[in-house]
Design a protein around this motif. Structure first.
Motif, mmCIF file in Angstrom:
data_model
loop_
_atom_site.group_PDB
_atom_site.id
_atom_site.type_symbol
_atom_site.label_atom_id
_atom_site.label_comp_id
_atom_site.label_asym_id
_atom_site.label_seq_id
_atom_site.Cartn_x
_atom_site.Cartn_y
_atom_site.Cartn_z
ATOM 1 N N CYS A 107 -5.381 -8.804 -2.200
ATOM 2 C CA CYS A 107 -4.907 -8.013 -3.655
ATOM 3 C C CYS A 107 -6.577 -8.187 -4.131
ATOM 4 C CB CYS A 107 -4.930 -9.413 -5.186
ATOM 5 S SG CYS A 107 -2.816 -9.327 -4.876
ATOM 6 N N TYR A 158 6.358 -8.093 1.157
ATOM 7 C CA TYR A 158 6.904 -9.272 -0.065
ATOM 8 C C TYR A 158 8.289 -8.874 0.069
ATOM 9 C CZ TYR A 158 1.780 -8.014 -0.774
ATOM 10 O OH TYR A 158 0.909 -8.378 -0.894
ATOM 11 N N LEU A 213 0.590 -10.569 -7.473
ATOM 12 C CA LEU A 213 0.316 -9.549 -6.925
ATOM 13 C C LEU A 213 -0.844 -8.504 -7.202
ATOM 14 C CD1 LEU A 213 2.805 -7.428 -4.565
ATOM 15 C CD2 LEU A 213 2.169 -9.773 -4.412
ATOM 16 N N CYS A 214 -0.946 -8.674 -8.568
ATOM 17 C CA CYS A 214 -1.562 -7.518 -9.248
ATOM 18 C C CYS A 214 -2.219 -7.814 -10.991
ATOM 19 C CB CYS A 214 -1.796 -6.394 -9.349
ATOM 20 S SG CYS A 214 0.102 -6.237 -10.313
ATOM 21 N N CYS A 240 1.621 -3.444 -7.541
ATOM 22 C CA CYS A 240 1.131 -3.985 -6.860
ATOM 23 C C CYS A 240 -0.559 -3.168 -7.186
ATOM 24 C CB CYS A 240 0.679 -3.312 -5.703
ATOM 25 S SG CYS A 240 0.675 -1.514 -5.228
ATOM 26 N N ASP A 269 5.623 -14.230 -6.603
ATOM 27 C CA ASP A 269 3.763 -13.854 -6.339
ATOM 28 C C ASP A 269 3.616 -13.296 -7.258
ATOM 29 O OD1 ASP A 269 2.854 -15.903 -4.304
ATOM 30 O OD2 ASP A 269 3.938 -14.058 -2.938
ATOM 31 N N ARG A 282 -5.925 -16.188 -5.019
ATOM 32 C CA ARG A 282 -5.257 -14.881 -4.020
ATOM 33 C C ARG A 282 -5.997 -13.808 -3.980
ATOM 34 N NH1 ARG A 282 0.437 -14.033 -3.054
ATOM 35 N NH2 ARG A 282 0.894 -12.282 -1.544
#
Length: 1949
Positions: free
Chosen positions: A690, A641, A731-732, A776, A729, A686
Motif C-alpha cells: 500500500c 486479494y 488496502l487504502c 485499492c 484487509d 501495512r
C-alpha cells in the motif's frame, strides 16, 4: 522497436456519408443554432447547412438507435444497442459528453424523451419487459423504473401540459403513465368502439389532456385522458412513423411518403407528397419529420435527409444521402481524382466527391454489388455482383460497357492490373478469372489453387504476378495472365507489389494479435509513402499500424465510429484521406490523414480530438521494449486479494449448515464466558503493498491501517485507538481535507469504503455495491464532499461518490491493468486522475459516467508505470512518480517534462504549499521546489540518524519508502518493512511503530514471568516485544531462514526457535545469541515446547509428522514420537513432564510418553482429568465446542487456555479471535467474537498473569495485544464482541395470535383464483343454443314481460351513473398493529381495512377514504413532525418485487385531501408489514414480508431508496425510528431485537445483548417504545417488557401484562408510554396500561367490551384520551381521567363474510360471517345496532318479506330463523351436511353441483338456481319440478336477480375471467342497473340486461374501488362481501340528484 511501437501519425474523422433511416424514427432535429442533428452508425452528427460542415459526437461504443433533443435545443441524448447499452447526453456545440446514464437497460435503448423543463429524461429498453426508466440525467441517477409492456414500445413522450405524466405506445397498445415518488403507474388506453385495437407508432401530447397518436393503418387516434374519443381516418394511406409537435401545430410523416401539417387542434393545413417532387421516387417512406418555422426536415427509410421550405414545397433540398438496405461491401478509389466509389446490396453504385463531401453520381444495377475497381486511367469501373456476374461501366456517364456472368457464386474481389491490360476477378467458388481489357474483357486465364473463397487480390507492379488470400487465411501466388500457381518461394521473393490489400503475408504479420488465429480483419490497405497501414475489422474499429509490421501483436492507434463490422478500407489516390465503409451501418467514413510533421499543430487545434481521446488508444499488446518491472511492483501486481470464503458469505453458509443440522438434536450449550477482551495495541503497519496511507489528524495524532484495523496513534502518550468497522484487509486510506475524517477501503466480495470520524471512531458513511474483490485507492475532493475510489476487479472500476448521502455519482471502467492511485482535482471537483501500470488517465465527470482521456506522452518519454500522483498549483498541472524513479510533469493531458528524482520507483509524493516531497525505493526522502526544478534537501532513512530516545530498532538502512505525509513540523514516513518513522526537519528520526515485514508470521511465545513476548516470521527475523506501556520492540535478530515457532524455557533464560528448513536453534533470551542448533528434519518445524518444571526436555514437532524429544542438558535427541499420519500442528506437555499431547493436520489427537516417545492410548473421557501444563490443542472433548458451524470452510488454527483454566481463546482461518468457557463441550459452543485480524489468526497466547492476550495474524503480519477484562470488573460499556453463531435454542414463547400472524400468507389480488371450487365451462365460453321459437323482429305476439319486478312505482326509471363509497364498517386488527392514530388534535382518527385508508370523524361518525391502493393495506403510520402535518404512510401486499404496478408499495398521502404525495414501489416481495417516519419526517423506514424481511430506508419526497439490507431470517413485526433520530431505529420480531444505524447508504445492525443479566433469555419481541438517554423498551410474547440501554439489556419489567404485549406507544409530548396486551379483564389489571417515562409505575385501564379476553393490537395517546384498536376489530376511545370507554368502530373479526341482506323497508342490513356472528347495522346512524353469536360459521342470510324474521344458513348445513327485533332464535333445523350458500323458501332436487345463488319469481311460482358448474336451472315451486322450456323461462318476471349466470348477464364475464370468477351480482330495485363483485376484488356497474359478451363497464372503465382479495355478492342488493371482515357502503349517483332511498352495499374480506 519501430515496428512494435504505434505510428506517430493520426487519423481525424472529417465526414460521414449516410443517415440511419432504417429501424429508427424521430431521429432528426434542428438545434438552437439551426444546425441539424442526427446519427449514423455509432456517431452523433451535427451538420451545419450554412457552412457545409459536420461535427461528430463519438462517445458511444455501438450503434446509436434513439435520439432526443433537450427543450432548449442545445443538448442531445442518444441511446445505443449492446449488451450493456448506455445513454449519452451531449452538447451539440462542443460535442462533449455532459452525462452518461448506464447500468440499467440491457439489449438497447429504443426511445428517449426529455420532459418540459429538460430536467428529466425517460428511456425505454429493448429487453423482454421493455423497461421504462426515468432519470435525473444531470446527476446520472435513476429515479424510477417499471416494466413497459410485453411487446415492443415504439414511442414515448412526456405530457408537456401535465407534470409527471407520460404516454407510451407500441404494438397494439397505448399506455398513460403517472410518476409519483419512485412509482411509474400505467393505465392502458381504452380503444372502446371508437377505433380498432391496433399498433400505435408515434404520438404527441397537447393541451386539455389530449394525446394524438399515429397508427399502423394511417389513421390518427385522438385520446382524452385514457379514452379514445375520435379518429382522423385516412390521415395517411399507410403507417404513420413520425409525429412532431411545434408552436405552429403538428407535422406527421408516413410510409406513404407524405408529410402532413396540422394546426394546434389537428385540423389539416397542407400535404407535401415527396414522391411527387423532383427528388421523389416510388417507395419513398418517411421515418422522421421535424417542423421549425417555415422549414421541415425529413428523414427517409432509404437514408436520405431532405429539407423542405414550406412555400417551395415542390423543391425539397437533398442534404444527405447514403446506402440503405442489406450490407455495404464494395469500395474503390479513383486513381487520379479525389473520388470514392461505393456499391451495396441496395443495388446502387455511388460516386462521392471527397473534396465537396457530396454524392456526384448514382446508378442502380440489377443485382446487389459486392466489390468494385476503377482501372488505371480512371475510365472504366468494374462491379462484382452477388450472383457471380460482373459489369463494367464508363465512369463519366455510368453507361454499361460489358456484362459477363461466368460464375454462380458472389464475386468478392476484383482488381485491374497496374498496366491496365487485365482485370482479375475473385469469386466465392475459390477461383480467380483473368480478363483482357482491350479484348472486350475476354477471359485469358484462371487461377484455381485455393480451397476456400477468395477474399483479397494484389497485382505486382510489373503486372506479372498476382497474390491472393482466401477464407482459410492461405496466401498464394500466380503467374499472369495464364494463372499458373507459383510454388517456388524464391521466384516471388523480390516481387514489388503495386498495392497491398492482403491480410496475410509477412509484411502484415503485426496486424494480428499474438496468440490468435482468428480472421476478423476484413480489409487492409498499405500506404508505402507514409509507411503506414490501415486495417478494418469485425469490431467496428479502424486501426493504423506502421508498415511493414512484421512481428505479431504490433502497436497501433485505433479509431471507433463504425458500429458493426467495417467491411472495407482504402487510401485516397494522394494518401490525404482514408475511406472506410461499414457493413450493416451503411455508412461511408472519410478520415483525414495527419502525418507526423503536422501532428503538433493539430493537437492544439482540436482538443476534443486529442490523441488520448477514447477514440484512439494505444494497442492492447504488451511492449517487449519496456524495461523489466521493479521487483516490488511486480510482487504487488501479482497479489489478487481473492478469498475462498468472504466474510459476507458467512451468514449464508451458516444458514445452509443449519438446514443440514436440523435433523440432529443438539444438547444445551455452555454460556459464553463472562470475561471479554479489548484491543489494546497493534504492532505493525501495512506498507508492503500500500502507498500514501499514513497521515496526521487535526490534533496531531497519526492515522494508518494494518490488517482490518484503522489505527489512531497518539505519539505523546504512546497509545492507540482503533476503528474496528472493517472485517477484512484494509488496502487504502485517505484523509479528509479538514483532517478529521478518514476513508478506508477493504477487501471483500462486495467491498466497502468506510468514512469514519477520528475523534469518536464512529462510522459516518459506508459505501458499497459497485466494486468487486477490493478497493485499492481512495481520495477526498478538496471540499471534502466527494470521494473517489478504485476497485481491484478486472476493469479496475473508478467510482465517484457523494459520501455523506452514500450515493454513487458516477462510475467508469478504469483500466485492464492495476491502478495504484486516484487523485481528485483540488480546483475542479468534477475532475480526477488515475495512475497505474502503464496507465495515466485524466477523467471528467459526465452525469452518471466518467469520460477518460489517456495522458499523451509524445516524444518525451515512454509509457511508464505510475506509482503516485499529486496535483500542482493550477488545475492543469499534475505530477506523477514512475517506476523508473522519474517525476513526470503534466499540463492538461500532455507530458511536459520528466525529472530524475530517485534511484528506483517513486512510491509516494506529497504536495506542499510551496513545493513537494517525494519518497522512493532508495530509502530517501527528497524536498523539492514548486516546479521540480531543484531538490532542496534529502533525508536518508538510516540507523545512524535515529534520535537518541527513539523506541525500537530500525531493521535495515534505506528501507523502501511507501508513504509520506507532512504536518506539525515533521515528515511522517511509512516503509515497506512495516515501520512508521517521524523525521524532524533538522534531521533526527524517531521510530514510532513497527511490525514484521512481508511473509507470514506464525511463531509466538510469551515469557513465563515478564510482560514480554517473542515472535518469529517468514521475514527471517526473531523479535522480542515489550507488552508493558512502552510497547516497543526490544530486540531483533536476523535468521538465515524464516521461522515458524518459538518457546521460552520455564526459567525464561533460553528461547527455542523452529525454522522453516527443518532445523531449530536455542538462543539466549536476553542477547538472542545462539546457544545450540540442530538440523534433523527436512520440513518446517511447526511447534516447539520445553517440558515444565526445570525444562529438562525439549519437544520439537515438524511437518515430517514426527515429534523429536531432546535432552536440553546433554543436547542429545533422546526419543522420537512416531505414528502420526499427517503433519504435526500443536504439542502440549502434562504437568509432570511425562506425557505429550499431539494434534495433527489429519485432526488426530495422539499421546506419547516422554522421553522415549512411546505412543499411549488414553480414553477420551480421561484426557480432561490429566493435569496439562499448557493447553494449545484444538482437538478433543474439552474443546469440541470451539469448532464453528461452518467447520468445513474455516479451520481453528490456534488455541490457548488461561492459567486459571477458565477461558479458552482461539484463532481461526477467517481472522476471528474467540473466547469460550473451558471446557467447551458439545458442538458449536457459545462464544464472544472479535474482528481485527483480516486473515487467518496463526497463534494466540495469554501472558503469564492472564492479564493480556497476544494474537498473531498470518498474512496481515500484525501482532495484536488485547487486555483481558474479568467478569464483573469491567465497566458497563457496549461490548464489541458478537455473540455465538447459531441462534438461541431457547423457545421464544408461544401465543396463538402471534403464531398465526407469523404464519399468515397473504393472497395477492393479481394472483387471485376462484374462491369457490367451481368446475365446467365458463358462461362466456359456452355455445348459445337458439331458443325454439325465435320470433321475427316485428311480431304480433304479445310483448315480452319485464325481466324483473320493479318496486319504485311511479318514479321515472333513471340509470344509476356511478357508485360512491360512503361508509365502511370494519377495522383490520387481527394481524396488524399500531395502525390507529389520532389526527387534528384528536378530532379524527385514521386507520385502515381492506385496501382503504379511512379518516373517521369522532364526533359525527362520517368517513372519508384514501382509495389508491390496489391490494390489502397491512401497516399505517403518521408523520409526527410539525412540518408534515397529516401526512400518512400505508404499506400494502403485492407479488414479485419487479417494480410493476402489482409490486408491494408504500403510499405517502395527505389524510385531509387524500392526495398521493409519493408511491414507493418496493423490492420487498409479498408485502410491506411495517412503516415508520424518522424524527425530521424526511425519511421513511419500511420492512418487507420477503424471506429475508428486508429493511429499507427511503427519502420519500424524492422517491429515492437510500439503503436496504436483509433484516432477519425470521419475521420482523415492527421497526421504528427513535423519536429523536434520523439514523437510528430498532426492529423486533421472532426471537430477536436489532439496533440499527444508518451510515451513508449502509445499514449497520447490532443484535440485542443479554449478557449482563442472569437468566435473561431472548424471547419473541412484539412491540417497541423509546425513552430518554438511549433507552429502548420492547414488549415480549410472555408479557414482560425488556429495557435496553444502547443495545444491552439492563432490566426486565416482569409481567407488565399477563399475555403478549402487542402494542406500545411513546408520547412525544411528555414521554409517557402506553402498552397494550392480551389479557383477561380483572379488577386490578387491564389490557391497556399507561406508564411513566422509565416504565416503573403504571395505571391500568379495562376495556368494557364484554369479551372473555381483551387483545389490544394498537394504542395511541392524544389529549387526555387513549385510542385502542383490538383483535376483535373494535376501535375504542378510553378517557384517561375517568377510564370511560367509547366504542367508535365495530366490525367482524374473522372472515370471510358471506351473508348479507337488506331490510325490505328500512335502512338496516344484516351481515353474517365465519366468525359465527350475525350483526345488525343501521345505515343512517352509521353504527352497529345488535349482534348475536351463533357459535358456528354463518354463510347466508335472508329477511322475510315483511322484515320481521330472518333466516340464516350455516356452514355446517343447519339453518336458523331469528326474530329481528331481539335477534333471539325462533327455530332451527339441519337437513344437510354441506354449507348453505343461499337461502330462500321451497325444495328442489337433481341439482348438478353446489348452489351459489337463488331467486324467486315475482309470483312466487318459480325459483332460479345458479350452480357451481356454471349452469342455471329453473324449478317450479313448491313441487320442485325442473323447468326446461326456454320459452316459458324467458316469460318469467323475477322478484330479485342475484344470479351470475344466464344470457341476460352474459356481458358481466370479462375476457380475463380464466383466472378468477364473477362471484356475485345484484340488480337494482329500478331493474336497470346491475352491480357485480369478482375474485379480483373489483366492484363493477353494468346496464341490465347485458346479453352482449365483453360489454364495457358503465361509468369510466373499472372506476369503482378495488377490493382486496375477493368479493362475493350474495342475494338481494348491491352488497359485496369478501374475506376482509369489513362492510363497505356505496352511494349511487343518479345524474345529479340522489335517490331518497340509498341502495346499500358492502364488502368484506
Amino acid at each position: 522497436m519501430a515496428a512494435r511501437s504505434a505510428p506517430s501519425c493520426h487519423l481525424r474523422l472529417e465526414w460521414v456519408y449516410g443517415y440511419r433511416g432504417h429501424q429508427c424514427r424521430n431521429n432528426l432535429y434542428y438545434t438552437a443554432a439551426k444546425e441539424i442533428v442526427y446519427f449514423v452508425a455509432g456517431v452523433g452528427v451535427v451538420y451545419s447547412p450554412r457552412e457545409h460542415r459536420q461535427k461528430f459526437y463519438r462517445g458511444h461504443s455501438d450503434d446509436i438507435i434513439s435520439l432526443a433533443l433537450h427543450p432548449e435545443r442545445v443538448l442531445v441524448a442518444t441511446g445505443q444497442v449492446g449488451k450493456e447499452p448506455y445513454i449519452c447526453v451531449w452538447d451539440s456545440y462542443t460535442v462533449q459528453t455532459i452525462s452518461v446514464l448506464k447500468d440499467v437497460h440491457t439489449h438497447g435503448i429504443a426511445c428517449l424523451a426529455f420532459d418540459l423543463d429538460g430536467q428529466r429524461l425517460v428511456s425505454v429498453g429493448l429487453d423482454s419487459k421493455n423497461a421504462v426508466c426515468v432519470w435525473d440525467w444531470k446527476r446520472g441517477k435513476l429515479l424510477s423504473m417499471a416494466p413497459g409492456h410485453t411487446d415492443r414500445i415504439f414511442d414515448i413522450s412526456w405530457d408537456l401540459y401535465q407534470p409527471n405524466k407520460l404516454v407510451s405506445c407500441g404494438v397494439k397498445h397505448i399506455k398513460f403513465w403517472s410518476l409519483c415518488g419512485n412509482a411509474l403507474t400505467p393505465k392502458r388506453g381504452v380503444f372502446g368502439k371508437t377505433g380498432d385495437l391496433q399498433t400505435i407508432l408515434c404520438l404527441a401530447c397537447a393541451r386539455d389532456e389530449l394525446t394524438y397518436s399515429g397508427a399502423l393503418n394511417g389513421d390518427i387516434y385522438v385520446w382524452k385522458g385514457i379514452n379514445l374519443i375520435r379518429t382522423i381516418q385516412g390521415a395517411h394511406t399507410a403507417g404513420i412513423f413520425s409525429m412532431n409537435a411545434c408552436e405552429e401545430g403538428f407535422a406527421t410523416g408516413g410510409r406513404d411518403g407524405c408529410i402532413r401539417l396540422w394546426d394546434l387542434t389537428f385540423k389539416p393545413i397542407t400535404v407535401i407528397d415527396l414522391r411527387e417532387t423532383d427528388q421523389g421516387y416510388k417507395g419513398l417512406s418517411v421515418r422522421s419529420v421535424c417542423w421549425r418555422g417555415d422549414h421541415i426536415l425529413v428523414g427517409t427509410q432509404d437514408s436520405e435527409i431532405f429539407e423542405i421550405v414550406v412555400h417551395e414545397r415542390k423543391k425539397p433540398f437533398l442534404i444527405m444521402q447514403g446506402h440503405c438496405e442489406g450490407e455495404l461491401w464494395a469500395l474503390a478509389i479513383h486513381p487520379t481524382k479525389p473520388l470514392a466509389v461505393t456499391g451495396s446490396d441496395d443495388r446502387s453504385v455511388r460516386i462521392w466527391s471527397l473534396v465537396d463531401h457530396a454524392l456526384i453520381a448514382r446508378c442502380n444495377m440489377e443485382e446487389p454489388i459486392r466489390c468494385a475497381a476503377v482501372n488505371v486511367d480512371g475510365i472504366h469501373l468494374a462491379l462484382g455482383m452477388k450472383d457471380g456476374s460482373f459489369t463494367v461501366l464508363r465512369v463519366r456517364d455510368m453507361t454499361e460497357v460489358v456484362h459477363i456472368k461466368d460464375r454462380k457464386e458472389a464475386i468478392h474481389e476484383l482488381k485491374y492490373s497496374p498496366d491496365g491490360t487485365y482485370l482479375a476477378v475473385g469469386c466465392n467458388d475459390s477461383s480467380v478469372d483473368i480478363y483482357g481489357v482491350a479484348q472486350r474483357y475476354k477471359k485469358m486465364g484462371e487461377c484455381v489453387g485455393s480451397l476456400s473463397f477468395i477474399t483479397h487480390l494484389d497485382w505486382s507492379s510489373d503486372s506479372r504476378y498476382l497474390q491472393t488470400n482466401d477464407g482459410n487465411g492461405k496466401r498464394l501466388f500466380y503467374r499472369m495472365p495464364g494463372g499458373k500457381e507459383v510454388t517456388n518461394k524464391e521466384e516471388t521473393k523480390g516481387v514489388h507489389w503495386a498495392s497491398w490489400t492482403c491480410v496475410s503475408g509477412l509484411e502484415v504479420n503485426g496486424i494480428w494479435p499474438k496468440y490468435s488465429d482468428i480472421n476478423d480483419i476484413n480489409s487492409v490497405d498499405g500506404n508505402y509513402i507514409g509507411q503506414v497501414l490501415v486495417t478494418a475489422d469485425d469490431y467496428g474499429i479502424v486501426k493504423l499500424f506502421r508498415y511493414p509490421c512484421l512481428r505479431k501483436g504490433a502497436k497501433f492507434r485505433k479509431y471507433i465510429g463504425h458500429s458493426a463490422h467495417v467491411t472495407n478500407v482504402r487510401w485516397s489516390h494522394d494518401h490525404q484521406w482514408v475511406i472506410s465503409i461499414g457493413g450493416a451501418d451503411h455508412a461511408v467514413f472519410q478520415w483525414r490523414f495527419i502525418p507526423e510533421r503536422k501532428l503538433k499543430d493539430a493537437l492544439h487545434i482540436a482538443p476534443q480530438e486529442s490523441l488520448a481521446d477514447s477514440n484512439s488508444d494505444e494497442s492492447d499488446s504488451d511492449l517487449s521494449d519496456v524495461p523489466e518491472l521493479d521487483s516490488e511492483i511486480e510482487q504487488e501486481t501479482q497479489l489478487t486479494y481473492r478469498r475462498q470464503v468472504y466474510k459476507e458469505d458467512l451468514p449464508q453458509l451458516k444458514e445452509q449448515y443449519k438446514e443440514k443440522q436440523k435433523s440432529g438434536t443438539s444438547k444445551r450449550r455452555e454460556r459464553a464466558p463472562g470475561n471479554s477482551i479489548r484491543l489494546h495495541f497493534v504492532h505493525g503497519y501495512r506498507g508492503y503493498d500500500c502507498r500514501s496511507n499514513l497521515f496526521y489528524t487535526q490534533i496531531g495524532e497519526i492515522v494508518y491501517h494494518v490488517a482490518a484495523v484503522g489505527v489512531i496513534y497518539n505519539r505523546q502518550q504512546n497509545t492507540q485507538r482503533f476503528y474496528l468497522g472493517h472485517d477484512d484487509d484494509i488496502l487504502c486510506l485517505a484523509i479528509h481535507p479538514l483532517k478529521d475524517y478518514v476513508a478506508t477501503g477493504q477487501v471483500g466480495r462486495d467491498p466497502s469504503v468506510h468514512i469514519w470520524d477520528t475523534e469518536t471512531i464512529k462510522p459516518l458513511s459506508i459505501l458499497k455495491g459497485y466494486h468487486q474483490y477490493g478497493v485499492c485507492a481512495v481520495d477526498f475532493s478538496a471540499d471534502g464532499k466527494r470521494l473517489a475510489s478504485v476497485g481491484i476487479d478486472e476493469s479496475h472500476t473508478v467510482v465517484l461518490w457523494d459520501w455523506k448521502k452514500g450515493e454513487k455519482l458516477s462510475i467508469a471502467r478504469g483500466s485492464k491493468d492495476k491502478i495504484f492511485v486516484v487523485k481528485m482535482n483540488p480546483y475542479v471537483p468534477d475532475k480526477l486522475i488515475t495512475a497505474g501500470i502503464k496507465h495515466m488517465k485524466f477523467w471528467r465527470r459526465a452525469g452518471g459516467g466518467l469520460v477518460g482521456r489517456k495522458g499523451y506522452i509524445g516524444t518525451l518519454g515512454k509509457n511508464e508505470t505510475m506509482m503516485c500522483a499529486v496535483y500542482g498549483w493550477t488545475e492543469e498541472m499534475a505530477f506523477t512518480g514512475t517506476s523508473t524513479g522519474d517525476v513526470c510533469i503534466w499540463r492538461d493531458i500532455f507530458l511536459v517534462k520528466t525529472v530524475k528524482a530517485h534511484d528506483g520507483p517513486v512510491f509516494s509524493m506529497h504536495a506542499l504549499e510551496k513545493g513537494f516531497v517525494t519518497g522512493g525505493k532508495d530509502g530517501v526522502v527528497a524536498l523539492w521546489d514548486d516546479s521540480f526544478e531543484r531538490c532542496l534537501k534529502t533525508y536518508a532513512i538510516k540507523r545512524a540518524a535515529l534520535a537518541p530516545g527513539s523506541k525500537g530498532l530500525l531493521l535495515e538502512d534505506n528501507p523502501s519508502i511507501r508513504a509520506i505525509s507532512l504536518g506539525h513540523g515533521h515528515i511522517l514516513v511509512g516503509t515497506k518493512n512495516g515501520e512508521i518513522l517521524e523525521v524532524d526537519k533538522s534531521g533526527p528520526i524517531t521510530l514510532l511503530v513497527q511490525g514484521h515485514m512481508e511473509g507470514e508470521v506464525w511463531g509466538l511465545a510469551t515469557h513465563p514471568y515478564l510482560p514480554i513476548c517473542a515472535t518469529v516470521s517468514d521475514d527471517k527475523t526473531l523479535r522480542i516485544w515489550d507488552l508493558s506501556p512502552s510497547h516497543c520492540m526490544l530486540a531483533v535478530r536476523k535468521l538465515k531462514k524464516g521461522g515458524r515457532c518459538c518457546c521460552f524455557s520455564p526459567d525464561g533464560k533460553a528461547l527455542a526457535v523452529g525454522l522453516c528448513d527443518g532445523s531449530f536453534l536455542m538462543a539466549n533470551a536476553d542477547t538472542l545469541e545462539d546457544l545450540v542448533s540442530f538440523h534433523h528434519r527436512k520440513d518446517i518445524i511447526s511447534d516447539i515446547r520445553f517440558s515444565p518444571g526445570s525444562g529438562k526436555y525439549l519437544a520439537v514437532a515438524s511437518h515430517d509428522s514426527f515429534v523429536d524429544i531432546y535432552n536440553v542438558m546433554s543436547s542429545k535427541r533422546v526419543g522420537i514420537c512416531k505414528g502420526a499420519t499427517s503433519y504435526i500442528t500443536h504439542i502440549d506437555w502434562d504437568i509432570r513432564g511425562k506425557l505429550l499431547q499431539v494434534n495433527t493436520g489429519a485432526k488426530e489427537q495422539l499421546f506419547f510418553e516422554a522421553p522415549r516417545g512411546k505412543r499411549q492410548t488414553i480414553p477420551r473421557m480421561e484426557v480432561e482429568k490429566i493435569g496439562w501444563a499448557s493447553w494449545t490443542s484444538v482437538l478433543g472433548l474439552c474443546c469440541e465446542g470451539i469448532w464453528p458451524v461452518i467447520g468445513e470452510v474455516s479451520d481453528v488454527t490456534a488455541s490457548c487456555l488461561t492459567h486459571d483454566k477458565m477461558v479458552l481463546a482461539t484463532g481461526d482461518d477467517l481472522g476471528f479471535v474467540k473466547l469460550f468457557r473451558y471446557p467447551a463441550k458439545g458442538k458449536c459452543g457459545k462464544f464472544k467474537r472479535y474482528v481485527a485480524h483480516s486473515t487467518q489468526v496463526t497463534n494466540v497466547r495469554w501472558t503469564c498473569d492472564d492479564s493480556m492476550l497476544v494474537t498473531l495474524g498470518g498474512a496481515d503480519m500484525s501482532l495484536m495485544v488485547w487486555t483481558n477484562e474479568m467478569e464483573g470488573s469491567r465497566e458497563k460499556r457496549p461490548c464489541d464482541s458478537e455473540e455465538s453463531d447459531t441462534g438461541s435454542e431457547e423457545d421464544g414463547g408461544y401465543d396463538s395470535d402471534v403464531t398465526r400472524e407469523n404464519e399468515i400468507s397473504y393472497t395477492i389480488r393479481a394472483l387471485s383464483t376462484n374462491i369457490r371450487p367451481m368446475f365446467g365451462i365458463k358462461p362466456h365460453l359456452q355455445q348459445k343454443e337458439p331458443s325454439i321459437d325465435e320470433r321475427p323482429p316485428v311480431s304480433r305476439a304479445p310483448p315480452q314481460p319485464e325481466k324483473l319486478q320493479t318496486n319504485n312505482v311511479g318514479k321515472k326509471k333513471r340509470p344509476i351513473e356511478d357508485l360512491m363509497l360512503e361508509l365502511v364498517f370494519g377495522y383490520r386488527g387481527r394481524d396488524c398493529r399500531n395502525n390507529v392514530h389520532y389526527l387534528n388534535d384528536g378530532d379524527d382518527i385514521i386507520y385502515h381495512t381492506a385496501s382503504i385508508g379511512i379518516l373517521h370523524n369522532v364526533a359525527t361518525g362520517t368517513q372519508s377514504f384514501y382509495q389508491e391502493h390496489n391490494d390489502d393495506i397491512l401497516c399505517l403510520t403518521v408523520n409526527q413532525h410539525p412540518k408534515f402535518i397529516n401526512i400518512v404512510a400505508t404499506g400494502q401486499v403485492g407479488d414479485s418485487a419487479d417494480m410493476s404496478p402489482t409490486a408491494p408499495s408504500v403510499h405517502i398521502w395527505d389524510a385531509v385531501n387524500k392526495q398521493t404525495l409519493a408511491i414507493l414501489r418496493c423490492y420487498h416481495s409479498k408485502g410491506v408489514c411495517s412503516v415508520s417516519f424518522s424524527a425530521t419526517g424526511k425519511l421513511l423506514l419500511s420492512v418487507g414480508l420477503d424471506p429475508e424481511h428486508t429493511v429499507t430506508i427511503w427519502r420519500w419526497q424524492e422517491g429515492a431508496r437510500i439503503a436496504s439490507k436483509a433484516g432477519h431470517n425470521q419475521r420482523i413485526f415492527v421497526a421504528e425510528f427513535r423519536p429523536d433520530s434520523d439514523s437510528q431505529f430498532v426492529s423486533v420480531g421472532v426471537k430477536h431485537v436489532k439496533f440499527w444505524t444508518l451510515a451513508g447508504r449502509a445499514l449497520l445492525s447490532k443484535k440485542g445483548l443479554l449478557s449482563s443479566l442472569e437468566d435473561a433469555r431472548m424471547q419473541t419481541m412484539l412491540a417497541v417504545a423509546f425513552g430518554a438517554n438511549n433507552l429502548t423498551f420492547t414488549g415480549t410474547i410472555s408479557g414482560d417488557v425488556c429495557v435496553w440501554k444502547d443495545h444491552i439489556l439492563c432490566r426486565v419489567v416482569a409481567r407488565a401484562h399477563n399475555g403478549p404485549v402487542f402494542a406500545m406507544y411513546t408520547t412525544l409530548r411528555d414521554g409517557l408510554i402506553v402498552t397494550g396486551g392480551k389479557e383477561r379483564p380483572s379488577k386490578e389489571g387491564g389490557a391497556v396500561k399507561l406508564w411513566d417515562q422509565e416504565l416503573r409505575r403504571c395505571r391500568a385501564f379495562r376495556l368494557e367490551t364484554g369479551q372473555v379476553t381483551d387483545c389490544v393490537r394498537s394504542v395511541c395517546r392524544g389529549r387526555g384520551k387513549i385510542l385502542v384498536g383490538t383483535r376483535n376489530a373494535e376501535i375504542i376511545e378510553v378517557g384517561e381521567k375517568n377510564a370511560a370507554c367509547n366504542i367508535l368502530v365495530n366490525g367482524h373479526v374473522d372472515g370471510p363474510i358471506w351473508g348479507l341482506a337488506t331490510h325490505p323497508s328500512r335502512d338496516f342490513f344484516l351481515s353474517a360471517a365465519e366468525d359465527g356472528t350475525v350483526r345488525l347495522w343501521d345505515i343512517a346512524d352509521k353504527k352497529m345496532l345488535n349482534k348475536v353469536n351463533l357459535g358456528h360459521a354463518a354463510r347466508t342470510v335472508c329477511y322475510s318479506p315483511e322484515g320481521d324474521m330472518v333466516a340464516i344458513g350455516m356452514k355446517n348445513g343447519e339453518f336458523i330463523i331469528l326474530l329481528v327485533s331481539s335477534l333471539k332464535i325462533w327455530g332451527k333445523k339441519r337437513d344437510r351436511r354441506c354449507a348453505i350458500h343461499d337461502i330462500r323458501t321451497s325444495y328442489c332436487k337433481d341439482i348438478p353441483s353446489f348452489v351459489i345463488q337463488m331467486d324467486f319469481s315475482a309470483d312466487s311460482r318459480y325459483l332460479q338456481v345458479s350452480t357451481g358448474c356454471y349452469k342455471r336451472h329453473v324449478y317450479e315451486v313448491p313441487s320442485g319440478r325442473h323447468l326446461t322450456d326456454q320459452a316459458a323461462i324467458d316469460r318469467i318476471t323475477w322478484a330479485t336477480w342475484t344470479s351470475i349466470l344466464g344470457s341476460e348477464v352474459m356481458g358481466i364475464w370479462s375476457r380475463h375471467a380464466e383466472k378468477a370468477d364473477v362471484t356475485c351480482a345484484c340488480v337494482s330495485h329500478s331493474g336497470i342497473s346491475l352491480v357485480t363483485g369478482d375474485d379480483f376484488g373489483m366492484v363493477k356497474l353494468f346496464d341490465f340486461p347485458c346479453p352482449e359478451k365483453f360489454v364495457s363497464v358503465w361509468g369510466l372503465a373499472f372506476y369503482i374501488i378495488i377490493f382486496s382479495i375477493r368479493c362475493l355478492i350474495i342475494s338481494t342488493f348491491p352488497h359485496i362481501i369478501a374475506k376482509l371482515c369489513c362492510v363497505l357502503l356505496w352511494k349511487y349517483f343518479v345524474f345529479l340528484n340522489f335517490f331518497s332511498k340509498l341502495p346499500k352495499s358492502l364488502t368484506l374480506k
